[in-house]
Write an enzyme that holds these catalytic residues in place. Structure first.
Site, PDB file in Angstrom:
ATOM      1  N   THR A   1      -0.398  -3.483  12.189  1.00 28.62           N
ATOM      2  CA  THR A   1       0.724  -3.520  11.244  1.00 28.62           C
ATOM      3  C   THR A   1       1.880  -2.645  11.720  1.00 28.62           C
ATOM      4  O   THR A   1       3.031  -3.099  11.777  1.00 28.62           O
ATOM      5  CB  THR A   1       0.264  -3.057   9.844  1.00 28.62           C
ATOM      6  OG1 THR A   1      -0.812  -3.887   9.423  1.00 28.62           O
ATOM      7  CG2 THR A   1       1.401  -3.136   8.831  1.00 28.62           C
ATOM      8  N   LEU A   2       1.597  -1.390  12.084  1.00 29.44           N
ATOM      9  CA  LEU A   2       2.697  -0.494  12.482  1.00 29.44           C
ATOM     10  C   LEU A   2       3.270  -0.881  13.837  1.00 29.44           C
ATOM     11  O   LEU A   2       4.465  -0.720  14.067  1.00 29.44           O
ATOM     12  CB  LEU A   2       2.240   0.963  12.440  1.00 29.44           C
ATOM     13  CG  LEU A   2       2.202   1.550  11.021  1.00 29.44           C
ATOM     14  CD1 LEU A   2       1.704   2.999  11.040  1.00 29.44           C
ATOM     15  CD2 LEU A   2       3.574   1.493  10.343  1.00 29.44           C
ATOM     16  N   ARG A  43      -5.391   0.659  -6.773  1.00 28.84           N
ATOM     17  CA  ARG A  43      -4.200   1.309  -6.214  1.00 28.84           C
ATOM     18  C   ARG A  43      -3.739   2.466  -7.095  1.00 28.84           C
ATOM     19  O   ARG A  43      -3.090   3.388  -6.623  1.00 28.84           O
ATOM     20  CB  ARG A  43      -3.043   0.298  -6.114  1.00 28.84           C
ATOM     21  CG  ARG A  43      -3.273  -0.828  -5.134  1.00 28.84           C
ATOM     22  CD  ARG A  43      -1.973  -1.598  -4.914  1.00 28.84           C
ATOM     23  NE  ARG A  43      -2.170  -2.883  -4.294  1.00 28.84           N
ATOM     24  CZ  ARG A  43      -2.257  -3.100  -2.982  1.00 28.84           C
ATOM     25  NH1 ARG A  43      -2.195  -2.078  -2.151  1.00 28.84           N
ATOM     26  NH2 ARG A  43      -2.420  -4.305  -2.500  1.00 28.84           N
ATOM     27  N   ASP A  91      -4.934   1.668  10.728  1.00 32.03           N
ATOM     28  CA  ASP A  91      -6.307   1.207  10.933  1.00 32.03           C
ATOM     29  C   ASP A  91      -6.410   0.577  12.325  1.00 32.03           C
ATOM     30  O   ASP A  91      -6.518   1.296  13.311  1.00 32.03           O
ATOM     31  CB  ASP A  91      -6.638   0.244   9.785  1.00 32.03           C
ATOM     32  CG  ASP A  91      -8.078  -0.197   9.741  1.00 32.03           C
ATOM     33  OD1 ASP A  91      -8.962   0.625   9.990  1.00 32.03           O
ATOM     34  OD2 ASP A  91      -8.335  -1.384   9.448  1.00 32.03           O
ATOM     35  N   GLY A 105       0.770  -1.244   0.000  1.00 33.66           N
ATOM     36  CA  GLY A 105       0.000   0.000   0.000  1.00 33.66           C
ATOM     37  C   GLY A 105       0.797   1.288   0.000  1.00 33.66           C
ATOM     38  O   GLY A 105       0.291   2.327  -0.401  1.00 33.66           O
TER      39      GLY A 105
HETATM   40  P1  IMP Z   1      -3.818  -2.172  10.467  1.00 32.78           P
HETATM   41  O1  IMP Z   1      -2.794  -3.233  10.740  1.00 32.78           O
HETATM   42  O2  IMP Z   1      -5.217  -2.651  10.791  1.00 32.78           O
HETATM   43  O3  IMP Z   1      -3.515  -0.829  11.051  1.00 32.78           O
HETATM   44  O4  IMP Z   1      -3.951  -2.091   8.927  1.00 32.78           O
HETATM   45  C1  IMP Z   1      -3.167  -1.467   8.095  1.00 32.78           C
HETATM   46  C2  IMP Z   1      -3.388  -2.056   6.719  1.00 32.78           C
HETATM   47  O5  IMP Z   1      -4.760  -2.363   6.466  1.00 32.78           O
HETATM   48  C3  IMP Z   1      -3.009  -1.036   5.704  1.00 32.78           C
HETATM   49  O6  IMP Z   1      -1.655  -1.146   5.365  1.00 32.78           O
HETATM   50  C4  IMP Z   1      -3.944  -1.346   4.569  1.00 32.78           C
HETATM   51  O7  IMP Z   1      -3.318  -2.256   3.695  1.00 32.78           O
HETATM   52  C5  IMP Z   1      -5.146  -2.005   5.159  1.00 32.78           C
HETATM   53  N1  IMP Z   1      -6.314  -1.085   5.233  1.00 32.78           N
HETATM   54  C6  IMP Z   1      -6.886  -0.592   6.340  1.00 32.78           C
HETATM   55  N2  IMP Z   1      -7.928   0.221   6.057  1.00 32.78           N
HETATM   56  C7  IMP Z   1      -7.996   0.257   4.703  1.00 32.78           C
HETATM   57  C8  IMP Z   1      -8.868   0.957   3.782  1.00 32.78           C
HETATM   58  O8  IMP Z   1      -9.775   1.725   4.117  1.00 32.78           O
HETATM   59  N3  IMP Z   1      -8.619   0.723   2.452  1.00 32.78           N
HETATM   60  C9  IMP Z   1      -7.636  -0.100   2.007  1.00 32.78           C
HETATM   61  N4  IMP Z   1      -6.805  -0.765   2.845  1.00 32.78           N
HETATM   62  C10 IMP Z   1      -6.986  -0.586   4.178  1.00 32.78           C
HETATM   63 MG    MG Z   2      -4.023  -3.510   1.693  1.00 30.16          MG
END
Ligand code: IMP
Ligand code: MG
Length: 180
Positions: free
Chosen positions: A110-111, A168, A106, A44
């Site tokens: 991940t971070l 994308r 989100d 992403g």
């Molecule tokens: P986290 O680990 O839940 O914080 O997610 C991060 C990853 O979820 C991002 O790198 C995105 O790939 C994916 N993601 C979260 N929300 C969205 C969205 O609204 N659209 C597309 N990808 C998302």
């Molecule tokens: Mg994604």
């Protein structure tokens, strides 16, 4: 893939460009004199990272660049919970100042995972940057050092973000609406 529409533009490419320039302006002073390594989370972050580094160039900052592929999302829009390294960083980050770049913050998983992993690899400092933040969705408490835009709990695509691998390439960020 559910029946869906990509319509409403949330941020135009012009708005994104202006925000990226401002973010780089804000981060530039802190990066000067560091051994800066920018690590994009694939897939992403690829467009955002490309714009950040070209803007950093205009501030006379010349980071090394690498990527790691982390997977938490399966197909669709819901996180599975676990984060897995599909491809690790290729360079030695020990002793460097890492800036992790992701498209969107989100749940925070991940971070959180990336920061911990890069610390374990011996980075001297690890900062984090995401273009978008959806604080309402947080599962793990996490605050990034740099955020482009804070948004509501909407599913968005474009500027690197995908729905099931698609969209994308959009130069703007748009909301996806789903039909039941
Ligand atoms: P986290 O680990 O839940 O914080 O997610 C991060 C990853 O979820 C991002 O790198 C995105 O790939 C994916 N993601 C979260 N929300 C969205 C969205 O609204 N659209 C597309 N990808 C998302
Ligand atoms: Mg994604």
């Amino acid at each position: 893939m559910k029946n869906h529409h990509v319509r409403e533009v949330l941020f135009s490419s012009r708005q994104i460009g202006a925000r990226v320039r401002k973010m780089v302006h804000d981060m530039a002073e802190g990066c000067r004199g560091e051994d800066l390594v920018m690590i994009g989370i694939l897939r992403g972050s690829f467009i955002f990272l490309a714009d950040l580094v070209r803007e950093l160039y205009s501030q006379d900052i010349h980071p090394r660049i690498d990527f790691m592929t982390l997977e938490s999302y399966g197909a669709g829009t819901e996180s599975s919970g676990a984060v897995r390294i599909a491809k690790d960083v290729g360079m030695d980050v020990a002793g460097t100042d890492v800036l992790v770049v992701d498209d969107i913050l989100d749940t925070g998983r991940t971070l959180t995972f990336a920061r911990q992993h890069l610390r374990e690899l011996g980075a001297r400092s690890v900062r984090t940057c995401a273009l978008l933040d959806k604080p309402a969705r947080r599962v793990v408490p996490f605050e990034a050092d740099y955020i482009g835009f804070t948004i509501e709990d909407r599913f968005v695509v474009g500027y690197g973000l995908d729905y099931d691998g698609r969209y994308r390439e959009l130069p703007h960020i748009a909301c996806v609406t789903f039909q039941e």
